[in-house]
Design a protein around this motif. Structure first.
Motif, mmCIF file in Angstrom:
data_model
loop_
_atom_site.group_PDB
_atom_site.id
_atom_site.type_symbol
_atom_site.label_atom_id
_atom_site.label_comp_id
_atom_site.label_asym_id
_atom_site.label_seq_id
_atom_site.Cartn_x
_atom_site.Cartn_y
_atom_site.Cartn_z
ATOM 1 N N GLU A 6 0.773 -1.031 0.241
ATOM 2 C CA GLU A 6 -0.338 0.370 0.146
ATOM 3 C C GLU A 6 1.047 1.036 -0.322
ATOM 4 N N SER A 21 -3.703 3.532 -1.847
ATOM 5 C CA SER A 21 -3.041 2.642 -3.625
ATOM 6 C C SER A 21 -2.989 1.293 -2.780
ATOM 7 N N CYS A 22 -3.264 0.203 -3.611
ATOM 8 C CA CYS A 22 -2.238 -1.261 -3.717
ATOM 9 C C CYS A 22 -1.832 -1.958 -4.547
ATOM 10 N N ALA A 23 -0.416 -2.025 -4.738
ATOM 11 C CA ALA A 23 0.454 -2.371 -5.658
ATOM 12 C C ALA A 23 0.155 -4.220 -5.312
ATOM 13 N N SER A 25 1.298 -8.486 -6.508
ATOM 14 C CA SER A 25 2.217 -9.006 -7.191
ATOM 15 C C SER A 25 1.972 -9.999 -8.187
ATOM 16 N N GLN A 71 -9.329 0.857 -10.412
ATOM 17 C CA GLN A 71 -8.607 -0.191 -10.639
ATOM 18 C C GLN A 71 -7.818 0.142 -11.520
ATOM 19 N N LYS A 75 -1.493 -2.177 -14.435
ATOM 20 C CA LYS A 75 -0.940 -2.122 -13.085
ATOM 21 C C LYS A 75 -0.988 -2.849 -12.352
ATOM 22 N N ASN A 76 -1.811 -4.150 -12.183
ATOM 23 C CA ASN A 76 -2.167 -4.673 -11.156
ATOM 24 C C ASN A 76 -2.296 -4.010 -9.756
ATOM 25 N N THR A 77 -3.370 -2.918 -9.780
ATOM 26 C CA THR A 77 -3.102 -2.064 -8.676
ATOM 27 C C THR A 77 -4.933 -1.055 -8.696
ATOM 28 N N TYR A 79 -6.686 1.897 -6.042
ATOM 29 C CA TYR A 79 -7.068 2.404 -5.623
ATOM 30 C C TYR A 79 -8.030 2.024 -4.790
#
Length: 125
Positions: A6, A21-23, A25, A71, A75-77, A79
């Protein structure tokens, strides 16, 4: 397994906005996700629960109309946009995930087994 990192958060006055944000894997579409928060002495609360493959999102009444999740698949992220913040929104915010399975609702919060490190959001009056 998926790792979640995050970022964002911080301090703001009441009525202001923040974004966290949350990235992830791995491919976010393989998982249910939730944004949760916990304030000292209070129970953990889900503020957004969703499956990224659909537009469906659960928001509790406490944040509905003020918080919006989004989202970026490339970026596989994930928000969480938080507007019209109130002092009672002050908490540590977490991104969490569990592998999506048919028949296992994303709303079942007890089995979220991947968690980010948390980020602090402080709203002053």
């Amino acid at each position: 397994q998926v790792q979640l990192v995050e970022s964002g958060g911080g301090s703001v006055q009441a009525g202001g906005s923040l974004r966290v944000s949350c990235a992830a894997s791995r491919d976010i579409n393989e998982y249910c996700f939730g944004w949760f928060r916990q304030a000292p002495g209070l129970e953990r609360e889900a503020v957004a629960v969703f499956w990224p493959s659909t537009l469906w999102t659960y928001y509790p009444d406490s944040v509905k109309g003020r918080f919006t999740r989004s989202q970026d698949n490339a970026k596989n992220t994930l928000y969480l946009q938080m507007d019209s913040l109130k002092p009672e929104d002050t908490a540590t915010y977490y991104c969490a995930a569990k592998r999506f399975k048919m028949g296992n609702s994303c709303l079942d919060q007890g089995d979220y087994n991947y968690w980010g490190q948390g980020t602090q959001v402080t709203v002053s009056s």
